[in-house]
Design a protein around this motif. Structure first.
Motif, PDB file in Angstrom:
ATOM      1  N   PRO A 166       0.801  -1.231   0.000  1.00  0.00           N
ATOM      2  CA  PRO A 166       0.000   0.000   0.000  1.00  0.00           C
ATOM      3  C   PRO A 166       0.830   1.276   0.000  1.00  0.00           C
ATOM      4  CG  PRO A 166      -0.221  -1.205   2.087  1.00  0.00           C
ATOM      5  CD  PRO A 166       0.441  -2.119   1.121  1.00  0.00           C
ATOM      6  N   HIS A 167       2.072   1.227   0.477  1.00  0.00           N
ATOM      7  CA  HIS A 167       2.945   2.398   0.391  1.00  0.00           C
ATOM      8  C   HIS A 167       3.383   2.666  -1.044  1.00  0.00           C
ATOM      9  CE1 HIS A 167       4.391   2.728   4.846  1.00  0.00           C
ATOM     10  NE2 HIS A 167       3.127   2.368   4.773  1.00  0.00           N
ATOM     11  N   ARG A 168       3.187   1.678  -1.915  1.00  0.00           N
ATOM     12  CA  ARG A 168       3.604   1.782  -3.316  1.00  0.00           C
ATOM     13  C   ARG A 168       2.407   1.807  -4.257  1.00  0.00           C
ATOM     14  NH1 ARG A 168       9.296   1.967  -4.768  1.00  0.00           N
ATOM     15  NH2 ARG A 168      10.406   1.576  -2.818  1.00  0.00           N
TER      16      ARG A 168
ATOM     17  N   THR B 283       0.740   3.996  -5.678  1.00  0.00           N
ATOM     18  CA  THR B 283       0.785   4.908  -6.825  1.00  0.00           C
ATOM     19  C   THR B 283       1.496   4.273  -8.016  1.00  0.00           C
ATOM     20  OG1 THR B 283       2.792   5.922  -5.909  1.00  0.00           O
ATOM     21  CG2 THR B 283       0.689   7.003  -5.426  1.00  0.00           C
ATOM     22  N   GLU B 284       2.218   3.170  -7.791  1.00  0.00           N
ATOM     23  CA  GLU B 284       2.906   2.472  -8.877  1.00  0.00           C
ATOM     24  C   GLU B 284       1.991   1.454  -9.569  1.00  0.00           C
ATOM     25  OE1 GLU B 284       6.557   0.764  -7.432  1.00  0.00           O
ATOM     26  OE2 GLU B 284       7.101   2.598  -6.336  1.00  0.00           O
ATOM     27  N   TRP B 285       0.771   1.297  -9.051  1.00  0.00           N
ATOM     28  CA  TRP B 285      -0.148   0.318  -9.627  1.00  0.00           C
ATOM     29  C   TRP B 285      -0.822   0.899 -10.867  1.00  0.00           C
ATOM     30  CZ3 TRP B 285      -0.911  -4.710  -9.004  1.00  0.00           C
ATOM     31  CH2 TRP B 285      -2.037  -5.282  -9.596  1.00  0.00           C
ATOM     32  N   ASN B 286      -0.768   0.161 -11.977  1.00  0.00           N
ATOM     33  CA  ASN B 286      -1.415   0.576 -13.223  1.00  0.00           C
ATOM     34  C   ASN B 286      -1.633  -0.667 -14.081  1.00  0.00           C
ATOM     35  OD1 ASN B 286       1.125   0.049 -14.607  1.00  0.00           O
ATOM     36  ND2 ASN B 286       1.820   2.039 -13.808  1.00  0.00           N
ATOM     37  N   GLY B 287      -2.130  -0.469 -15.287  1.00  0.00           N
ATOM     38  CA  GLY B 287      -2.415  -1.606 -16.160  1.00  0.00           C
ATOM     39  C   GLY B 287      -1.180  -2.418 -16.493  1.00  0.00           C
TER      40      GLY B 287
ATOM     41  N   LYS C  24      -8.077   0.937  -4.675  1.00  0.00           N
ATOM     42  CA  LYS C  24      -8.119   0.425  -6.049  1.00  0.00           C
ATOM     43  C   LYS C  24      -7.066  -0.666  -6.255  1.00  0.00           C
ATOM     44  CE  LYS C  24      -7.681   1.817 -10.893  1.00  0.00           C
ATOM     45  NZ  LYS C  24      -7.445   2.959 -11.836  1.00  0.00           N
ATOM     46  N   ALA C  25      -5.838  -0.410  -5.793  1.00  0.00           N
ATOM     47  CA  ALA C  25      -4.769  -1.400  -5.953  1.00  0.00           C
ATOM     48  C   ALA C  25      -5.076  -2.666  -5.166  1.00  0.00           C
ATOM     49  CB  ALA C  25      -3.434  -0.803  -5.509  1.00  0.00           C
TER      50      ALA C  25
END
Length: 324
Positions: free
Chosen positions: A124-126, A128-132, A171-172
């Protein structure tokens, strides 16, 4: 956990070589590996090889980056400032930084050691790195490498140490839960000051019998008991944090839970035991042995019993075969 032995794989190492089309995970002890140090406090002289312990949660990539100079667990063990007890058997290392997953040579080297298994997920600290793209890479790794046995760590962290917006974390976490369900793999959970919301999300999404590893338990017993009742294939991990003077909740929960639902974790390189402060800056997987001591005291039993039971718990949860 029979599904772990029948998963199709399609990993390519970039040189045209691929793994077997069937996922088969077996534990084998490395031949010729020597432990050059022992902990002075450990009762390793009387420990039998057949009763080793398994560290169910660490971060070897972070540890080796911080220590520098080692490319594998075996190499690190040979040069560690504080040695490994002789009853250390192996570990599950967690790769939770998505932007580093493309450096496949690094994590693949770590997983070549027969004592090491892996989990991949977006911390969860990362988030913002989650994407398609991250999602596609994660799915490929999960389906491809025979020593990757879980999704995570993933979850929610609403503590003051995490500045990622809560909606980005949700979301992640939701997407990774769905991936764990789709891939029929255990979920490694990080819930910090967000246990209730995380549980509510899982109640909506996750089948009751799905395998769960609740990492670094610090919450209060009524909520943990609810997690145990709602998901009956849950296991709960405890770290050396259990010795902290402020960790009364963790100790209470560890005592209330049956041993057949408990895992030991070093969370290396974090949570350096008090005994080694001043000798080294970072903890390592062998230091999860301190958790076995605390659990033995809390459950009024001996360390051999704790080592044996927590090792069996990890085998059941992750579907791995430790040939000790």
């Amino acid at each position: 956990m029979a599904y772990l032995e029948t998963r199709r794989v399609f990993w390519s190492d970039g040189a045209g070589r691929t793994t077997s089309p069937v996922r088969r995970v077996f534990w084998r002890t490395s031949a010729g590996v020597e432990d050059h140090h022992t902990l002075a406090e450990a009762s390793s002289a009387t420990s039998s090889v057949g009763n080793q312990f398994f560290d169910s949660h660490c971060h070897l990539d972070l540890l080796l980056e911080r220590e520098g100079g080692s490319a594998s667990l075996t190499e690190y063990m040979r040069r560690a400032r504080v040695g490994f007890p002789t009853d250390f058997g192996g570990c599950l290392t967690v790769f939770c930084r998505p932007n580093h997953w493309s450096r496949s040579s690094r994590w693949m080297n770590l997983l070549e050691d027969s004592r090491v298994y892996g989990a991949f997920g977006c911390h969860p600290h990362r988030a913002t790195e989650w994407n398609g793209h991250t999602e596609a890479v994660l799915i490929e790794i999960l389906r491809s490498h025979p020593r990757v046995v879980a999704v995570g760590e993933m979850g929610l962290d609403f503590s003051r140490n995490n500045h990622v917006p809560s909606d980005v974390q949700r979301k992640a976490f939701q997407r990774q839960l769905q991936i764990a369900i789709n891939e029929e793999m255990p979920a490694v959970l990080h819930l910090r000051e967000a246990e209730r919301e995380g549980l509510e999300m899982m109640q909506r999404m996750v089948p009751r019998g799905h395998p769960m590893h609740w990492h670094c338990v610090t919450g209060q017993w009524p909520l943990i008991r609810m997690c145990q009742e709602q998901f009956d294939n849950s296991y709960f991990g405890f770290t050396p944090l259990i010795y902290n003077v402020n960790a009364s909740n963790a100790r209470m929960v560890a005592k209330a839970l049956p041993l057949d639902r408990i895992l030991i974790e070093s969370d290396a390189p974090h949570f350096l035991p008090q005994e080694h402060r001043g000798r080294t800056r970072w903890s390592h997987p062998g230091m999860s042995e301190y958790v076995t001591r605390a659990l033995a005291d809390l459950h009024d039993t001996n360390r051999d019993c704790v080592k044996r039971q927590t090792r069996e718990n990890a085998k059941r949860l992750y579907g791995i075969d430790m040939r000790w």
